[in-house]
Design an enzyme around this catalytic site. Structure first.
Site, PDB file in Angstrom:
ATOM      1  CD1 TRP A  99      -2.112  -2.139   2.006  1.00  0.00           C
ATOM      2  CD2 TRP A  99      -2.894  -1.395   0.042  1.00  0.00           C
ATOM      3  NE1 TRP A  99      -3.092  -3.000   1.575  1.00  0.00           N
ATOM      4  CE2 TRP A  99      -3.593  -2.575   0.387  1.00  0.00           C
ATOM      5  CE3 TRP A  99      -3.221  -0.763  -1.151  1.00  0.00           C
ATOM      6  CZ2 TRP A  99      -4.585  -3.125  -0.423  1.00  0.00           C
ATOM      7  CZ3 TRP A  99      -4.211  -1.298  -1.960  1.00  0.00           C
ATOM      8  CH2 TRP A  99      -4.878  -2.464  -1.596  1.00  0.00           C
ATOM      9  CG  ASP A 167      -3.111   4.211   3.923  1.00  0.00           C
ATOM     10  OD1 ASP A 167      -4.142   4.047   4.600  1.00  0.00           O
ATOM     11  OD2 ASP A 167      -2.805   3.479   2.958  1.00  0.00           O
ATOM     12  CE  LYS A 191      -8.048  -3.157   4.533  1.00  0.00           C
ATOM     13  NZ  LYS A 191      -7.442  -2.343   3.482  1.00  0.00           N
TER      14      LYS A 191
HETATM   15  C1  LIG Z   1      -6.861  -1.899   2.377  1.00  0.00           C
HETATM   16  C2  LIG Z   1      -5.838  -0.840   2.331  1.00  0.00           C
HETATM   17  C3  LIG Z   1      -5.786   0.105   1.292  1.00  0.00           C
HETATM   18  C4  LIG Z   1      -6.711   0.068   0.108  1.00  0.00           C
HETATM   19  O1  LIG Z   1      -7.935   0.509   0.479  1.00  0.00           O
HETATM   20  P1  LIG Z   1      -9.148   0.660  -0.559  1.00  0.00           P
HETATM   21  O2  LIG Z   1     -10.208   1.223   0.318  1.00  0.00           O
HETATM   22  O3  LIG Z   1      -9.441  -0.697  -1.091  1.00  0.00           O
HETATM   23  O4  LIG Z   1      -8.725   1.594  -1.636  1.00  0.00           O
HETATM   24  C5  LIG Z   1      -4.831   1.104   1.365  1.00  0.00           C
HETATM   25  N1  LIG Z   1      -3.973   1.176   2.392  1.00  0.00           N
HETATM   26  C6  LIG Z   1      -3.989   0.277   3.397  1.00  0.00           C
HETATM   27  C7  LIG Z   1      -3.012   0.400   4.519  1.00  0.00           C
HETATM   28  C8  LIG Z   1      -4.920  -0.744   3.393  1.00  0.00           C
HETATM   29  O5  LIG Z   1      -4.933  -1.648   4.400  1.00  0.00           O
END
Ligand SMILES: *Cc1c(COP(=O)(O)O)cnc(C)c1O
Length: 356
Positions: A99, A167, A191
């Protein structure tokens, strides 16, 4: 049979939240939550509460905006770059996994000259870099607090006077954080927050409207979303509603502080088993182990068939590692019960007893 969902996302939410969400699909003040106008005062109250509960849960200071957008954290990569871009059009990024790499790629596309000043790619992202120098000649610093795919997590956040962007998709609300350390936090809902569809942004007000990007679609401009109280266009109505329910549940159960203790107990239980069980081994640096995503492998693939059959028979789902990594990944987001981790630990111990 009760299912134990160790899936990496979308993930489980508390059963009570699922029930309340289901009720609202049938009856939300006489209409379905799926058909109510997002401009109706009843829904405006939902959006207000969903934003306010984030402020309560994370002690968000008054000079921050809480927004719900769409596009996932994936669009967040671009939104972060476009909104944080200043005069140098340079940024420092830490590359700690898939990511984080995605964020780097999208920042470049957005016109940022990216300086990757720390990376753990040399060891397939199984650790968090510690020896690095944070650049000073950049507009902002970006990192990914939890490496969802490889299973590492920052235990200490990078320290800098520059604007800090994170993020936090896979560990937000799992522990206490100091929001004031950040200029921008973003996280896909699916999540720890709610169903897929909403993306949370916590942004310092002083950041808004300062971009030097010549390309800024209205939807990408956090200033516009803030001015419209997160109702610039149709928000992800249902996802925000369920996020609100989940945040109510979180706050009624001790908030993120209680959640952190619970997550620590789950992590200790599973990592202790991985370390003491002769058949298994963890794949990440011990000091950087994630409490959200626990990666491990069998030492001998000969036990794979028996192990896979046993955990499936125990009602466990979602334990296979990410397709890019293999092995096993136990995702243990907030709503996963300690009891579910115990079921997994029992299966692992059973297997060891049989093959000792
Ligand atoms: C799941 C995840 C993403 C991607 O998220 P989407 O909502 O599918 O775009 C990005 N960064 C991290 C750390 C993630 O766990």
């Amino acid at each position: 049979m009760k299912k134990h969902n160790f899936g990496a996302g979308p993930c489980i939410l508390p059963q009570e939240v699922f029930k309340q969400a289901a009720d609202a699909v049938i009856d939300f003040n006489g209409l379905s939550i799926l058909e109510v106008s997002h401009r109706h005062k009843d829904y405006e109250a939902v959006m207000d509460e969903a934003r306010n509960l984030v402020k309560q849960a994370l002690n968000v200071p008054d000079d921050y905006e809480v927004l719900y957008l769409q596009g996932g954290a994936t669009l967040g990569f671009t939104i972060a770059a476009l909104n944080m871009m200043r005069d140098t059009k340079r940024a420092g990024y830490m590359n700690t996994g898939t990511w984080a790499s995605g964020a780097i790629k999208e920042a470049k596309k957005a016109g940022i000259d990216v300086n990757v000043f720390a990376s753990s790619e040399d060891k397939n992202f199984n650790y968090i870099p510690k020896d690095y120098t944070i650049p000073t000649d950049v507009d902002y610093i970006h990192f990914t607090s939890n490496n969802t795919i490889f299973g590492t997590q920052f235990k200490e956040f990078p320290k800098t006077d520059l604007p800090l962007v994170c993020d936090m998709s896979s560990d937000i609300f799992s522990q206490e954080i100091n929001v004031a350390d950040f200029d921008l936090i973003y996280a896909g809902a699916q999540k720890n927050l709610g169903p897929a569809g909403a993306t949370l942004y916590i942004v310092k007000k002083s950041v808004l409207g300062k971009s030097t990007s010549t390309f800024m679609p209205s939807y990408m401009d956090l200033k516009i979303h803030a001015e419209k109280d997160s109702m610039f266009n149709t928000p992800p109505v249902f996802s925000v509603y369920v996020a609100m329910l989940n945040l109510r549940h979180l706050l009624a159960n001790g908030g993120v502080k209680a959640m952190a203790a619970r997550n620590k107990a789950k992590g200790d239980l599973l990592y202790n088993e991985i370390d003491s069980n002769p058949l298994f081994v963890g794949t990440t640096a011990v000091e950087d182990r994630s409490l959200m995503n626990v990666n491990f492998v069998l030492k001998d693939e000969a036990h794979k068939e028996a192990f896979d059959a046993a955990w499936k028979a125990a009602g466990i789902v979602g334990l296979n590692g990410h397709r890019s990594v293999g092995g096993y990944r136990a995702s243990m987001y907030n709503a996963l019960e300690l009891e579910s981790v115990q079921v997994l630990v029992d299966v692992m111990r059973d297997l060891a007893n049989k093959h000792a």
